[in-house]
Design a protein around this motif. Structure first.
Motif, PDB file in Angstrom:
ATOM      1  N   SER A 167      -9.264   1.986  -7.357  1.00  0.00           N
ATOM      2  CA  SER A 167      -8.176   2.045  -8.334  1.00  0.00           C
ATOM      3  C   SER A 167      -7.935   0.648  -8.877  1.00  0.00           C
ATOM      4  O   SER A 167      -8.235  -0.340  -8.218  1.00  0.00           O
ATOM      5  CB  SER A 167      -6.898   2.555  -7.691  1.00  0.00           C
ATOM      6  OG  SER A 167      -7.032   3.909  -7.389  1.00  0.00           O
ATOM      7  N   GLN A 180       8.699   6.367   3.983  1.00  0.00           N
ATOM      8  CA  GLN A 180       7.739   5.361   3.508  1.00  0.00           C
ATOM      9  C   GLN A 180       7.989   5.011   2.056  1.00  0.00           C
ATOM     10  O   GLN A 180       7.515   4.002   1.561  1.00  0.00           O
ATOM     11  CB  GLN A 180       6.309   5.881   3.665  1.00  0.00           C
ATOM     12  CG  GLN A 180       5.965   6.123   5.097  1.00  0.00           C
ATOM     13  CD  GLN A 180       4.477   6.053   5.343  1.00  0.00           C
ATOM     14  OE1 GLN A 180       3.728   5.571   4.516  1.00  0.00           O
ATOM     15  NE2 GLN A 180       4.062   6.520   6.491  1.00  0.00           N
ATOM     16  N   PRO A 224      -5.759   7.103  -7.955  1.00  0.00           N
ATOM     17  CA  PRO A 224      -4.929   7.005  -6.759  1.00  0.00           C
ATOM     18  C   PRO A 224      -4.135   5.710  -6.783  1.00  0.00           C
ATOM     19  O   PRO A 224      -4.680   4.662  -7.122  1.00  0.00           O
ATOM     20  CB  PRO A 224      -5.936   7.005  -5.605  1.00  0.00           C
ATOM     21  CG  PRO A 224      -7.211   7.467  -6.182  1.00  0.00           C
ATOM     22  CD  PRO A 224      -7.187   7.104  -7.624  1.00  0.00           C
ATOM     23  N   VAL A 225      -2.865   5.800  -6.455  1.00  0.00           N
ATOM     24  CA  VAL A 225      -2.077   4.578  -6.341  1.00  0.00           C
ATOM     25  C   VAL A 225      -1.900   4.181  -4.881  1.00  0.00           C
ATOM     26  O   VAL A 225      -1.480   3.079  -4.580  1.00  0.00           O
ATOM     27  CB  VAL A 225      -0.713   4.720  -7.021  1.00  0.00           C
ATOM     28  CG1 VAL A 225      -0.882   5.134  -8.468  1.00  0.00           C
ATOM     29  CG2 VAL A 225       0.172   5.708  -6.304  1.00  0.00           C
ATOM     30  N   VAL A 226      -2.215   5.095  -4.004  1.00  0.00           N
ATOM     31  CA  VAL A 226      -2.198   4.777  -2.570  1.00  0.00           C
ATOM     32  C   VAL A 226      -3.444   5.392  -1.955  1.00  0.00           C
ATOM     33  O   VAL A 226      -4.021   6.327  -2.512  1.00  0.00           O
ATOM     34  CB  VAL A 226      -0.955   5.360  -1.852  1.00  0.00           C
ATOM     35  CG1 VAL A 226       0.295   4.716  -2.356  1.00  0.00           C
ATOM     36  CG2 VAL A 226      -0.888   6.851  -2.019  1.00  0.00           C
ATOM     37  N   THR A 227      -3.843   4.868  -0.825  1.00  0.00           N
ATOM     38  CA  THR A 227      -4.893   5.554  -0.097  1.00  0.00           C
ATOM     39  C   THR A 227      -4.286   6.843   0.447  1.00  0.00           C
ATOM     40  O   THR A 227      -3.108   6.879   0.779  1.00  0.00           O
ATOM     41  CB  THR A 227      -5.411   4.707   1.073  1.00  0.00           C
ATOM     42  OG1 THR A 227      -4.277   4.230   1.778  1.00  0.00           O
ATOM     43  CG2 THR A 227      -6.232   3.549   0.585  1.00  0.00           C
ATOM     44  N   PRO A 228      -5.089   7.900   0.529  1.00  0.00           N
ATOM     45  CA  PRO A 228      -4.505   9.180   0.945  1.00  0.00           C
ATOM     46  C   PRO A 228      -3.806   9.048   2.293  1.00  0.00           C
ATOM     47  O   PRO A 228      -4.263   8.358   3.196  1.00  0.00           O
ATOM     48  CB  PRO A 228      -5.716  10.098   1.050  1.00  0.00           C
ATOM     49  CG  PRO A 228      -6.731   9.473   0.174  1.00  0.00           C
ATOM     50  CD  PRO A 228      -6.497   8.012   0.218  1.00  0.00           C
ATOM     51  N   LEU A 229      -2.678   9.694   2.403  1.00  0.00           N
ATOM     52  CA  LEU A 229      -1.913   9.626   3.639  1.00  0.00           C
ATOM     53  C   LEU A 229      -2.632  10.350   4.771  1.00  0.00           C
ATOM     54  O   LEU A 229      -2.502   9.984   5.929  1.00  0.00           O
ATOM     55  CB  LEU A 229      -0.539  10.272   3.432  1.00  0.00           C
ATOM     56  CG  LEU A 229       0.627   9.318   3.199  1.00  0.00           C
ATOM     57  CD1 LEU A 229       0.405   8.525   1.933  1.00  0.00           C
ATOM     58  CD2 LEU A 229       1.932  10.083   3.112  1.00  0.00           C
ATOM     59  N   GLY A 257       0.790  -1.219   0.000  1.00  0.00           N
ATOM     60  CA  GLY A 257       0.000   0.000   0.000  1.00  0.00           C
ATOM     61  C   GLY A 257       0.822   1.268   0.000  1.00  0.00           C
ATOM     62  O   GLY A 257       0.275   2.351   0.110  1.00  0.00           O
ATOM     63  N   ARG A 258       2.136   1.137  -0.111  1.00  0.00           N
ATOM     64  CA  ARG A 258       2.974   2.335  -0.171  1.00  0.00           C
ATOM     65  C   ARG A 258       3.619   2.415  -1.543  1.00  0.00           C
ATOM     66  O   ARG A 258       4.262   1.464  -1.994  1.00  0.00           O
ATOM     67  CB  ARG A 258       4.090   2.271   0.870  1.00  0.00           C
ATOM     68  CG  ARG A 258       3.595   2.445   2.270  1.00  0.00           C
ATOM     69  CD  ARG A 258       4.745   2.415   3.247  1.00  0.00           C
ATOM     70  NE  ARG A 258       4.199   2.382   4.585  1.00  0.00           N
ATOM     71  CZ  ARG A 258       3.816   1.268   5.183  1.00  0.00           C
ATOM     72  NH1 ARG A 258       3.954   0.108   4.591  1.00  0.00           N
ATOM     73  NH2 ARG A 258       3.296   1.312   6.386  1.00  0.00           N
ATOM     74  N   ALA A 259       3.449   3.560  -2.179  1.00  0.00           N
ATOM     75  CA  ALA A 259       4.107   3.749  -3.469  1.00  0.00           C
ATOM     76  C   ALA A 259       5.600   3.896  -3.211  1.00  0.00           C
ATOM     77  O   ALA A 259       6.009   4.703  -2.384  1.00  0.00           O
ATOM     78  CB  ALA A 259       3.574   4.997  -4.159  1.00  0.00           C
ATOM     79  N   PRO A 297      -5.743   1.452  -2.581  1.00  0.00           N
ATOM     80  CA  PRO A 297      -6.673   2.543  -2.839  1.00  0.00           C
ATOM     81  C   PRO A 297      -7.987   2.000  -3.402  1.00  0.00           C
ATOM     82  O   PRO A 297      -7.977   1.202  -4.343  1.00  0.00           O
ATOM     83  CB  PRO A 297      -5.937   3.422  -3.851  1.00  0.00           C
ATOM     84  CG  PRO A 297      -4.872   2.561  -4.425  1.00  0.00           C
ATOM     85  CD  PRO A 297      -4.516   1.572  -3.387  1.00  0.00           C
ATOM     86  N   ARG A 319      -0.891  -0.372   4.554  1.00  0.00           N
ATOM     87  CA  ARG A 319      -1.858   0.577   4.043  1.00  0.00           C
ATOM     88  C   ARG A 319      -2.769  -0.153   3.080  1.00  0.00           C
ATOM     89  O   ARG A 319      -2.330  -0.960   2.273  1.00  0.00           O
ATOM     90  CB  ARG A 319      -1.155   1.727   3.331  1.00  0.00           C
ATOM     91  CG  ARG A 319      -0.188   2.482   4.230  1.00  0.00           C
ATOM     92  CD  ARG A 319       0.402   3.663   3.503  1.00  0.00           C
ATOM     93  NE  ARG A 319      -0.634   4.570   3.071  1.00  0.00           N
ATOM     94  CZ  ARG A 319      -1.218   5.467   3.839  1.00  0.00           C
ATOM     95  NH1 ARG A 319      -0.839   5.580   5.087  1.00  0.00           N
ATOM     96  NH2 ARG A 319      -2.152   6.250   3.380  1.00  0.00           N
ATOM     97  N   ALA A 320      -4.032   0.151   3.182  1.00  0.00           N
ATOM     98  CA  ALA A 320      -4.989  -0.515   2.316  1.00  0.00           C
ATOM     99  C   ALA A 320      -4.747  -0.078   0.876  1.00  0.00           C
ATOM    100  O   ALA A 320      -4.247   1.004   0.611  1.00  0.00           O
ATOM    101  CB  ALA A 320      -6.396  -0.150   2.736  1.00  0.00           C
TER     102      ALA A 320
END
Lengths: 757, 237, 346, 485
Positions: free
Chosen positions: C235, B134, A480-485, A72-74, C232, C229-230
């Protein structure tokens, strides 16, 4: 731990082996706290990356990127190999969009600022922030202005345009320094005049064999840098071992000048003269086909050839040689660079360069020039870039007290306008200023509220690509490539929420959220290269492949029916601001290839990466020819004061051997007063030297026709140069001989001469 | 994948524009910290791949030459035998100079002995302001203070492909499937990466080349990086 | 017969040699006479036969061999314990090995010689010795061990030659240094060995001293570290199908030969235990899960690929989710194989 | 029976000739030469032991000051360990700096000790007798402090055991193909050898000290002298062992500095890759080492009132030695320089250019210190026997030799094959503090050592005195050495 199945465990260890091998044999070097997952989310397996296609928003070019996402982290951005613009490649700025996402100084929620400029922000709940915005907008009626940047997603422009239309306010202004310096509006209006449609011209560099670049630093900072760099690679290795020949006219050697086979340091502002002289010489000469000579005769305006060498710094022999080269080449191409667009006679100058393309019949041909491909029926149009006249009009409205609410997204006018605009002072006339920027930039400092948008990697959107490449129309998708931080709301959603309460806007913006809007837009697209019959599949593929484009050129660009141009085109050298006596040096401003117009300055990767030509990082420098430096008694690290008729800045000297002795050059990018810890109070903003004068068509302000003077301040500030700071002296040696390149120019000359005989 | 690979990089100097895309890509992929301004002024700029810019000639007939320099993965690497702790060693399997950070005690002998000056020392513990950390690639360890580091030809990518069961991704051993971060980013296609032991690979097809040269070849280090010098233009023929 | 020890101090060499000559005439055995001085006098100077010594040679040779053994261990054996080729050099190249061998041999020889010196002298002396501090002021001491009778004549000889001082004591007070020094050195060697072994407690991490080791506290977030982290929402990643509103985004993997082979393998590992090798629901677990469906029925073949995919991924009824066990592509392989089961059955 | 009156008295009570002229000559010879100026051992012993036990306020002040410098050394090191080597001025091209310079320098000054002691002993040079232990002490502490620098220099000193051949759970032995480990091996061998050599020669003097001192010192010396009584067999074994150690330690000494030079010569760094580096470094080491011994001799003579033992003749001899070494050094340096200059390789050319431009102050100062000063002065006996002059010259030589190492290590590294990476080096405070601190630590160890150990080998002086005679040859009294075996 019980949830770790054997198979899963094997996978983890396999994936971890790379690390273990690198981490070596010391057990205490690396230990991790394992996090057990009873039910791993689909597509998320520890140690195995997910890949998301999206589009880059670091500049308006709209390259396709693929993000590598781990847990879940770019963690890495790469070019999208399918994408017709960047074809799998990605520039330094694009790579560093990651650090925009993870920037430590991001605004993590909606904030209010009680006193503008105080930099004391009060966190507020989003509901309250949105309510306040709603109330303000409701009260303001049509007294609303929207200011967007060139990198703002096109869907946001569309939404804002619908909104302003609905409430009766003027259309959003879309203007920032990047588009101003690159002359988006000047080039577009030149296209409109010449080829009938207002869009950026597209150049098929990769298939051209003789390119004359009039200050177009296309591998450094011009329009669509990555796309043109890909084209440049092709240009250098064409089929049948053909290798293009590049001539670059620029007073200061840019990366393109360095890549060129020949760099000609012409007098600043004389690009149009050179172009015209070449046209004239083609017309008067006997090289090239009869058509070319004929067209040249028709188009080349009157010019006093005798005066040209003096005015341009290019000798007559050289000009004749260039004319021969250009006329004789199979697929020659001329590029009007950004300095042309910052001159008072921008339209003329661009036309003079484009004239060369018309003369050689390059318009609409492979290896030639065309317009950016238009999108078919039903697709959204590219959002236009405002002219400087629009900006001035908006400033007029603001100063006239006609704006109650100013919404700023993706632009930073407080930094990106010349100080003469008095933007921050003008804001006093605005009741409510809202910035949507994820970082506190100079404009946000003067805002009443910051409702931070998500950073590009967390956002939805699309981007109608201009310029296009090889005639393929492209809409880059953004997801989105990640959920918003952080708890930050997409500006599109904020706008839609607010609009629901404003009667005039509610019907114009009926979507529940921006994704719904985007899905509707995508559903309306014709079939593209991605296929897919039903709307949902098409939407999915739009996201999965990184956008929509066609398999083959649509032919929607300007076709073969190039205008048999009517009137001869004449252009003169640019008029310069500042008296030559008082201000003895020309000022050459350019966009930093890394920091761009300054929007890249927030990111350590870009700050810390050396500039290609000077290897300087972290600061602003002033490039001065060694001869000039010697005359002025200046050397590296001396801090000098540069004064133009409009202002002054201080910066350290960089003695730069590839610049005209009568010219000094300064990159844009630094001099931020806000914009996060890495950008703030670092270097100088050369925009302070620029005035508000605009040319005849007011497409852009005049930034390329300034004269300056240099004064030594007496202090010293060493520049962070990555190169050796030791004068190499007489024993300098190149570690690798570039023999083959040496011979290039002579060889070309020989070929030309042989042909003449 | 065949045993005993010979990973090779070709740098086409005719195409390199000095744009630094490779540099940032490398920072992102390999967790290379950014040296701040003071450190750069002290001469501690840290980039596993760097674009060296040389001036040739004098104004106005001046040329700027870009020379991307990174670990040349020497066949006879001077850095290897001088390391007392085997932190720098040779991988016969991949034909690479390995650097095992955890073994490194920081004698910096390898850095002295590297004629290409592509070995970088962690003068301080790297700092990544949260949440910038991160972004760090979990495939690559973050080097602590006192450790030497250098370009690895993205060994983590090679390892990942080698260790991925075929069923998951399919055999990703075709030429081009495996790219280093820098070659992947390079907009003008100036960097080409591949296995010289694979006769079908692009690098094998490009070599030998009449433009080829290797950096400081006289030292006998047998670099795995080939530079292609400028080409010739035959326009107008 | 009680033994006595006598020490005579003389202030010049001539007197000493005369005493020694007289003692010799008295038939006092040579080994019972010791001459002590503050500067070295060769036996010849004193008119005595050279004392028999343990030769140094065996000690030095032993040292050389010991050093050689250590050197060879280092240059020949240790590189082979973990063979690593560096810089194209062989595992035991001659020139560096010669250096190591030379240094260790030299060190061994020096240490051997020194140990030989200690042992020959029976150092450290742990017993009372007949001695007088005035010897280091330049007096020459002659110590004689004799029985009662002889002792008297020795005392006379001393007196005759104007001994500066004579000490006469019972020999029992001066025992001969036996092998106690060996015990001393053995004890010291054991202590030394233990001290050498002590670091092994550290190098083998038996004792782990917490040290500010920056590599351990890596700022990076590992594969399984930290809060995950989930993904998105909504997406769509590029590498496989994702379920949007129950509908797959892309088509399944084509049922190629390879895919079916992989599918079979995966099926046999993950599914066959209940659904049976041929999909006939005759796996070994069917007695616990009798409801496991036969996979070759029309009902199954009538399902969309996507539905089968979802069942495998999310589980259904008592069938567990296999999301953890199969990647997306692997799931598609299984779906393909499940389809093929029916064809194979027919 | 042969009766000679001379043998009836101890050697220190040689009667004066009756002839006045001869008596004057004898008196003069005694003035000049320590070994014919025999005095009762009790007197010379107490001369030494008084100096050892006397610790005035000035001494303690010195200890305090030097202790402060030592503290600075270790405190800086700890800070450096904590913050990393980033606090130094080293950069990505000059990765080795003053720490390695100090390593080479301290190993260098450690060379004269053994050379004086072992080589001159085997060659039976009598002037070494009072100097030997002073010089050996320089060796011992020079080496011990030099051994500190590879550690200070390390990026991760807490992992230093990775370099030791001890079993660890890593199951990895160090790489003995690395010159650094040859270095470690050679330094270890030399340090152990020197210690044994020094201790062997120390035993009789410790026994003397045991006999003449009281309290804790008596117990300490009693234990350390192992029960030495001076029997003839002990003496003869001591002789044999000293000879064995002398013969072995000389090649070890040569190997040590050769290997130190190989740390550089094995690297393909331009300027370093030179076959002459081995002998060049050895000569440099002896040069600075002899200078160091001269400095120590002067200070010990002054501070401990050792005028009886350390006489003009010794300074004269050491001065001649220094002069010869200076000439040899010049020869080697020119050799090294001209080959590089003539070779005219680009990178090496850059190094020579650096010497005459960026580094020219250091370069010219080094030439001044190493060539002009010693060659311009030491030819004169008056200079050689003048203590202040010798002190100044020796200090100049030390400065010159330190600069030579600075230029070779951090100077040469600042130029390399790729001109893009030429970076000059300037030291930051940690290197400076650590270097100064080390000199302080060295001095501290030395002055404490002089209070614990008889710094003049009494028995060697006594032995020499017992074997010197003043026979008359013609009308002259000529000191002569007798050699019984």
């Amino acid at each position: 731990m019980t949830s770790l199945t054997r198979r899963h465990f094997l996978k983890i260890s396999a994936a971890g082996t790379a690390t273990v091998i690198l981490a070596g044999c010391d057990t205490d070097e690396r230990w991790v706290e394992l996090e057990p997952y009873v039910q791993p989310p689909l597509e998320q397996i520890s140690g195995i990356a997910s890949w998301y296609a999206t589009s880059c928003r670091q500049c308006p070019a709209g390259c396709g990127i693929i993000a590598r996402v781990m847990n879940g982290r770019a963690v890495k951005l790469e070019g999208n190999p399918e994408h017709p613009v960047n074809r799998g490649r990605l520039c330094a700025r694009g790579q560093s969009e990651l650090q925009v996402l993870y920037h430590p100084d991001r605004v993590t929620g909606a904030v209010f600022q009680a006193e503008r400029g105080s930099r004391e922000y009060e966190p507020v709940a989003w509901n309250e922030a949105i309510n306040t915005l709603y109330e303000r907008l409701n009260e303001a009626g049509s007294r609303v202005a929207v200011w967007l940047g060139s990198s703002t997603s096109d869907h946001l422009y569309d939404l804002f345009r619908r909104f302003t239309e609905a409430i009766g306010a003027p259309a959003p202004v879309r203007f920032d320094l990047y588009s101003a310096i690159n002359g988006y509006s000047a080039l577009s209006s030149a296209s409109a005049q010449m080829l009938g449609r207002s869009t950026l011209p597209a150049y098929d560099l990769g298939r051209a064999d003789m390119v004359f670049s009039f200050g177009a630093d296309f591998v450094g900072s011009w329009l669509s840098t990555t796309g043109y760099s890909v084209e440049y690679g092709r240009f250098r290795s064409q089929p049948n071992n053909q290798r293009g020949y590049l001539v670059h006219f620029e007073p200061r050697m840019s990366p393109t000048g360095a890549a060129a086979d020949q760099w000609l340091p012409i007098v600043p502002g004389s690009e149009a003269l050179v172009a015209q002289a070449i046209a004239r010489l083609i017309a008067d000469g006997d090289t090239g086909s009869a058509e070319r000579i004929e067209r040249a005769a028709a188009l080349a305006g009157e010019i006093n050839l005798e005066a040209v060498p003096g005015a341009t710094g290019v000798s007559m022999e050289q000009l004749e040689r260039l004319a021969r080269l250009f006329a004789r080449a199979e697929r020659p191409l001329a590029l009007p660079g950004s300095p042309l667009t910052g001159q008072p006679n921008a339209a003329q100058a661009i036309a003079a360069v484009q004239m060369l393309n018309v003369i050689v019949g390059a318009v609409g041909q492979p290896g030639g020039m065309s317009l950016s491909s238009a999108l078919p029926e039903g697709a959204p149009a590219a959002a236009p870039i405002s002219t400087f006249a629009d900006v001035q009009a908006l400033l007029g409205r603001i100063n006239g007290g006609e704006v109650d609410v100013l919404l700023v997204h993706g632009a930073n006018p407080a930094y990106e306008l010349p100080p003469g605009a008095g933007f921050t002072d003008a804001l006093q006339n605005v009741g409510y200023v809202v910035s949507f920027n994820p970082l506190v930039d100079e404009t946000a400092v003067w805002a009443d509220a910051i409702l931070p948008d998500r950073t590009p990697l967390e956002s939805w959107g699309y981007n109608v690509v201009t310029p296009t490449f090889q005639g393929v129309p492209v809409i880059s998708s953004q997801q989105p490539v990640v959920t918003p931080l952080y708890d930050v709301r997409p500006t599109g959603d904020v706008l839609l929420t607010v609009a629901r309460g404003i009667p005039a806007a509610a019907s114009a913006l009926p979507w529940t959220d921006e994704v719904a809007y985007l899905q509707e837009v995508v559903a309306g697209l014709p079939a593209g290269a991605q296929g897919g019959d039903d709307a949902a599949v098409r939407w999915a593929r739009f996201l999965q492949h990184g956008g929509w484009w066609t398999d083959a050129p649509t032919g929607e660009e300007a076709g073969a029916e190039a205008p048999e141009a009517a009137a001869p085109i004449t252009a003169s050298a640019a008029e310069f601001q500042g008296d030559a006596g008082e201000y003895p040096y020309f000022l050459h401003l350019y966009l930093s290839p890394l920091l761009g117009d300054g929007s890249g300055a927030a990111v350590p990767w870009l700050q810390g990466t050396p500039d290609p030509m000077t290897t300087v990082s972290w600061r602003t420098w002033v490039e001065i020819n060694p001869r000039t430096a010697e005359e002025l008694g200046l050397s590296h690290s001396d801090v000098v004061r540069i004064t133009s008729p409009h202002g002054e800045i201080e910066a350290s000297v960089y003695v730069y051997p590839a610049i005209r002795p009568d010219t000094i050059a300064i990159p844009f990018g630094q001099g931020h007063e806000a914009f996060g810890r890495y950008a703030r109070n670092r270097g100088a903003n050369p925009l302070r030297l620029v005035g508000m004068d605009a040319g005849e068509d007011a497409a852009s302000f005049n930034w390329a026709n300034l004269r300056v003077k240099i004064e030594r301040t007496g202090s010293e500030k060493a520049l962070a140069r990555f190169e050796s700071t030791i004068e190499p002296g007489e024993h300098a040696h190149l570690p690798l001989s570039y023999g083959a390149v040496h011979e290039r120019i002579e060889e070309v000359e020989e070929n030309v001469e042989m042909e003449q005989e | 994948m065949a045993e005993n690979n010979k990973w090779t990089m070709i740098v086409d100097l005719d195409k390199c524009t000095g744009c630094n895309a490779c540099v940032v890509a490398c920072h992102a992929e390999n967790n290379v910290p950014i040296a701040n301004e003071e450190e750069v002024i002290k001469g501690r700029g840290l980039h596993w791949i760097r674009i060296e810019r040389y001036w040739e000639g004098e104004y106005p007939d001046i040329k700027a030459r870009f020379l991307p320099v990174f670990c040349q993965q020497c066949g006879n690497a001077p850095c290897e035998p001088v390391c007392p702790t085997y932190a720098s060693y040779h991988s016969d399997e991949e034909g690479l100079n390995g650097q095992i950070y955890a073994r490194c005690v920081g004698t910096r002998y390898c850095g002295n002995n590297c004629p290409y000056k592509v070995r970088f020392f962690n003068w301080r513990a790297p700092e990544f302001d949260e949440p910038l950390n991160q972004q760090l690639n979990p495939d690559v360890p973050v080097r602590g203070a006192g450790v030497m580091e250098k370009c690895t030809f993205c060994i983590q990518r090679i390892q990942r492909v080698r260790q991925t069961p075929e069923g998951d991704y399919g055999p990703m051993t075709r030429d081009g499937d495996l790219q280093t971060a820098c070659t992947q980013a390079c907009p003008s296609d100036a960097l080409i990466f591949g296995n010289l032991n694979d006769p079908e690979s692009r690098v094998s097809r490009m070599l030998p080349n009449d433009r080829q040269a290797r950096l400081l070849e006289h030292l006998g280090t047998e670099p795995a990086v080939y530079y292609l010098k400028g080409g010739t233009t035959n326009v107008g023929e | 017969m009680a033994q006595e020890v006598l020490l005579g101090l003389f202030d010049n060499l001539e007197a000493t040699t005369a005493v020694l000559r007289d003692l010799e005439r008295q038939n006092i055995p040579d080994r019972n006479i010791e001459v002590m001085s503050n500067v070295p006098y060769a036996p010849k100077v004193l008119g005595r036969r050279p004392t028999r010594q343990w030769p140094f040679l065996p000690f030095v040779l032993a040292g050389v061999l010991g050093g050689l053994a250590i050197a060879l261990f280092i240059v020949v054996i240790t590189p082979r314990l973990y063979p690593i080729i560096v810089g194209g050099q062989p595992l035991t190249p001659f020139p560096p090995s010669a250096i190591i061998v030379f240094e260790f041999v030299a060190l061994g020889a020096m240490a051997g010689g020194f140990i030989g010196f200690l042992l020959q002298n029976r150092y450290p002396v742990l017993v009372r010795q007949m001695y007088d501090p005035r010897i280091s002021e330049g007096y020459i001491g002659v110590a004689v061990r004799a029985d009662d009778q002889a002792a008297d004549s020795v005392a006379d000889i001393f007196a005759a030659h104007n001994a500066h001082d004579v000490v006469r004591e019972d020999a029992a007070r001066y025992p001969v240094q036996s092998r106690r020094f060996l015990a001393f050195w053995a004890g010291l060697a054991v202590v030394g060995l233990l001290a050498l072994l002590a670091p092994l407690l550290l190098t083998y991490n038996i004792i782990d001293i917490p040290w500010f080791n920056q590599m351990r506290e890596s700022p990076s977030i590992g594969f399984q570290e930290g809060p995950r982290r989930a993904a998105p929402a909504e997406s769509i990643p590029i590498q496989g199908p994702v379920l949007i509103n129950g509908q797959p985004a892309t088509e399944p993997l084509p049922a190629s030969e390879e895919s079916l082979q992989r599918g079979q393998l995966l099926y046999e590992v993950n599914c066959a235990i209940c659904h049976g090798m041929q999909g006939n629901a005759d796996g070994s677990m069917t007695k616990y899960f009798p409801e496991a469906p036969v996979l070759t029925t029309d009902r199954v073949s009538g399902m969309a690929d996507q539905e089968i995919f979802m069942i495998i991924t999310l589980g259904r009824n008592r069938m567990p989710s296999l999301a953890e066990n199969l990647t997306v592509n692997e799931t598609w392989d299984v779906v393909n194989y499940v389809r093929a089961l029916r064809e194979a059955g027919q | 029976m042969l009766e000679s009156s001379a043998d009836r008295t101890p050697y220190w009570q040689e009667p004066l000739p009756e002839d006045d002229e001869l008596a004057q000559q004898v008196a003069h010879a005694r003035d000049e030469h320590l070994l014919v100026d025999a005095r009762p051992p009790a007197e010379t012993n107490s001369l030494m032991f008084r100096a050892m036990t006397r610790t005035g306020p000035l001494f303690w002040l010195m200890v305090l000051g030097l202790g402060g410098l030592t503290f600075a050394l270790f405190a800086t090191w700890v800070i450096q360990m904590f913050y990393g080597l980033g606090i130094t001025g080293l950069n990505r091209s000059v990765m080795w700096g003053p720490y390695i310079v100090n390593l080479v320098f301290f190993i260098g000054i450690g060379h004269a000790g053994t050379f004086i002691s072992a080589a001159l002993r085997l060659m039976r040079m009598d002037f070494r007798r009072p100097i030997a232990r002073l010089a050996e002490t320089v060796t011992l502490f020079g080496l011990a402090l030099a051994a500190l620098f590879p550690l200070i220099h390390l990026g991760r000193v807490w992992k230093v055991y990775y370099m030791f051949p001890i079993p660890t759970q890593r199951e990895l032995w160090p790489n003995f193909r690395s010159p650094l480990l040859w270095d470690a091996t050679a330094i270890t061998a030399y340090l152990i050898g020197s210690t044994l050599f020094m201790y062997t020669a120390l035993i009789p003097d410790l026994a003397t000290a045991r006999d003449h001192l009281t309290g804790w010192r008596k117990r300490l010396y009693g234990a350390l002298s192992l029960g030495f009584r001076g029997t003839e067999s002990e003496w003869s074994r001591l002789e044999t062992l000293s000879n064995i150690l002398s013969y072995i330690i000389i090649p070890v000494m040569f190997s040590v500095h050769t290997i130190v030079s190989w740390d550089f010569a094995m690297a393909i760094q331009p300027g370093w890759h030179s076959t002459i580096f081995g002998p060049f470094f050895i000569v440099g080491a002896l040069f600075s080492g002899v200078a160091a011994v001269i400095i120590v001799m002067i200070i010990v003579r002054k501070a401990m009132r050792m005028g009886y033992f350390l006489r003009e003749e010794h300074f004269n001899a050491m001065g001649i030695f220094l002069l010869i070494l200076s000439l040899t050094w010049v020869y080697f340096y020119f050799n090294e320089y001209i080959v590089t200059w003539y070779g005219n390789l680009p990178a090496e050319r850059a190094i020579l250019q650096m010497l005459t431009t960026d580094a020219s102050p250091l370069f010219y100062l080094m030439l001044f210190c190493n060539i002009i000063v010693p060659l311009g002065t030491l030819w004169s006996r008056r200079v050689r026997t003048s203590l202040p002059a010798m002190l100044v010259i020796a200090v100049f030589v030390q400065i010159g030799m330190y600069l030579e190492r600075v230029l070779i290590v951090s100077g040469f590294l600042s130029r390399n094959e790729l001109p893009f990476n030429w970076i000059n080096y300037t030291p930051n405070w940690p290197e400076i503090l650590i270097t100064i601190g080390t000199f302080g630590f060295m001095a501290l160890l030395y002055i404490l050592w002089t209070r614990v150990v008889p710094i003049i080998p009494l028995w060697e002086v006594h032995e020499g005195q017992s074997r010197q005679r003043l026979p008359r040859i013609g009308r002259a009294i000529v000191p002569t050495r007798t050699e019984p075996h």
